[in-house]
Design a protein around this motif. Sequence first.
Motif, PDB file in Angstrom:
ATOM      1  N   SER A  75       0.833  -1.202   0.000  1.00  0.00           N
ATOM      2  CA  SER A  75       0.000   0.000   0.000  1.00  0.00           C
ATOM      3  C   SER A  75       0.870   1.256   0.000  1.00  0.00           C
ATOM      4  O   SER A  75       1.898   1.311   0.679  1.00  0.00           O
ATOM      5  CB  SER A  75      -0.911   0.013   1.230  1.00  0.00           C
ATOM      6  N   ALA A  76       0.431   2.263  -0.755  1.00  0.00           N
ATOM      7  CA  ALA A  76       1.223   3.484  -0.871  1.00  0.00           C
ATOM      8  C   ALA A  76       0.331   4.676  -1.149  1.00  0.00           C
ATOM      9  O   ALA A  76      -0.761   4.543  -1.722  1.00  0.00           O
ATOM     10  CB  ALA A  76       2.263   3.343  -1.979  1.00  0.00           C
ATOM     11  N   VAL A  77       0.805   5.853  -0.734  1.00  0.00           N
ATOM     12  CA  VAL A  77       0.233   7.111  -1.199  1.00  0.00           C
ATOM     13  C   VAL A  77       1.117   7.584  -2.338  1.00  0.00           C
ATOM     14  O   VAL A  77       2.326   7.775  -2.168  1.00  0.00           O
ATOM     15  CB  VAL A  77       0.169   8.154  -0.069  1.00  0.00           C
ATOM     16  N   MET A  78       0.509   7.731  -3.517  1.00  0.00           N
ATOM     17  CA  MET A  78       1.259   8.067  -4.726  1.00  0.00           C
ATOM     18  C   MET A  78       1.259   9.579  -4.949  1.00  0.00           C
ATOM     19  O   MET A  78       0.206  10.227  -4.902  1.00  0.00           O
ATOM     20  CB  MET A  78       0.638   7.359  -5.930  1.00  0.00           C
ATOM     21  N   VAL A  79       2.435  10.129  -5.189  1.00  0.00           N
ATOM     22  CA  VAL A  79       2.619  11.567  -5.415  1.00  0.00           C
ATOM     23  C   VAL A  79       3.520  11.766  -6.631  1.00  0.00           C
ATOM     24  O   VAL A  79       4.283  10.865  -6.997  1.00  0.00           O
ATOM     25  CB  VAL A  79       3.246  12.247  -4.175  1.00  0.00           C
ATOM     26  N   PRO A  80       3.465  12.932  -7.276  1.00  0.00           N
ATOM     27  CA  PRO A  80       4.347  13.166  -8.429  1.00  0.00           C
ATOM     28  C   PRO A  80       5.821  13.201  -8.070  1.00  0.00           C
ATOM     29  O   PRO A  80       6.669  12.752  -8.822  1.00  0.00           O
ATOM     30  CB  PRO A  80       3.870  14.522  -8.969  1.00  0.00           C
ATOM     31  N   ASP A  81       6.150  13.771  -6.905  1.00  0.00           N
ATOM     32  CA  ASP A  81       7.550  13.922  -6.484  1.00  0.00           C
ATOM     33  C   ASP A  81       7.597  13.745  -4.969  1.00  0.00           C
ATOM     34  O   ASP A  81       6.867  14.427  -4.231  1.00  0.00           O
ATOM     35  CB  ASP A  81       8.071  15.310  -6.888  1.00  0.00           C
TER      36      ASP A  81
END
Length: 470
Positions: A75-81
Amino acid sequence: MAEALWTSEEIAAATGGKLAGKPFAVTGVSIDTRTLEPGDLFVALGGVRDGHEFVEQAVAKGAAGVLASRQVFGSAVMVPDVLPALERLGVAARDRALHAKRGAVTGSVGKTSVTQAIVAGLKLAGRAHSSVKSYNNHIGVPLTLARMPGDTERAVFEIGMNHADEIRPLTQMVRPHAVVVTTVGPVHTENFADGEAGVARAKAEIFEGLWSGGVAVLNADDRWFDLLKGEAEKAGALIRTFGHGEHCDARLIDFQGADGHAVVQARFHGKGLDFPILQTGFHWGLNSMAVLLMLEALDVDLGDSLAALGSFQPLEGRGAERTVHLPKGAFTLIDESYNANPISMASAIATLGARAAAGRRIVALTDMLELGEGARRFHAALAEPLADAKVDLAFCAGPLMKSLWDALPPTRRGGYAETAAELAPQVARAAEPGDVVMVKGSNGSKAGAVAAALAALDTPPPVSGAGGAG
């Protein structure tokens, strides 16, 4: 079970990211699988090694979730950077800790020691949070913020720099209610066209994030005091001063060091104050004044502040002492191997000179780094404080310390080597019972290798009466 620091929903809201996988909650924040604890959020930062390459390892060690910029295991929180996302998470942590009074520490010398002494006082006063180790850069500061619980009452952050414009974004992230500049000296001068003046202006950036009406604690003995005071006043700061002058809010009168401790005599807002500390370095006279003013600004009462200073132990590599036993006696090792510059070097040498020694006073010195064009001159100039301190033998390692070696009289020359590793056995052979041996140098010049070699000589005497039945 530990209380959740962040939920995946809160992380996504703070960072502008999106959840991939099952919802999760974390009890800590980590950027390094070597120190990651079960339940941590693993932040997959880029760098020489991309943090995304370590996600599976992090999950295997118990990471509850990941902050990532590309698809990862678990599980992850996806961000651009990832780094800007960590910064936003830090700011969110700051904003949700509604009642936290925050302090920030910078300076050319003494940042980490002063920060950790302040922490000791904050802990006595209530729920406290702080930087660990020397987490004082563009990654360490937002990471420390992101780790701050919402119910924190007081916090302190160490903020460092190598170049101009590095402190500004960090202090604006922290928004401290009180700041201290310990001192300004010739450190990182190779990065500034105008040398130490440029360093002073870079340190003054810390005032730009100061909370409205906040406190700026300044060293009135520092040659750049007027510049710092002017910049602090521009930011609307309430100025508090420490030093030797009679008009200082925290005035150092006297500092008497002995084996493993000292007594500080001071005047605090005009009232006499004598108190013991577990430090022997002369610089701890002024450091303790700075700590008292910062703790006062963060609403810690004087009793707790003095109790904290009275029990605060020297940090490893920053003046910690140990007795090293040899077959025919013991010598004292003073480990100052974590860092060095001309200011801290002169102070440490003077402290050594002031203490009694049954045997000889010996120093083992490695290169001071990041001093710019004047580096060789700064090293050679150490010959004078060594003479004033009546140091018996000086051992030197490194190409810059060769300048000091050449400036020493033959009677004071203990040994020279190109590297700390090559110097270590020379110093180890020289140490005798009754000696006081101080090791100091920049971390990058590996002074710690000399301290470790001396510590390894320790052969504690057998405990009297020990042994099994016959």
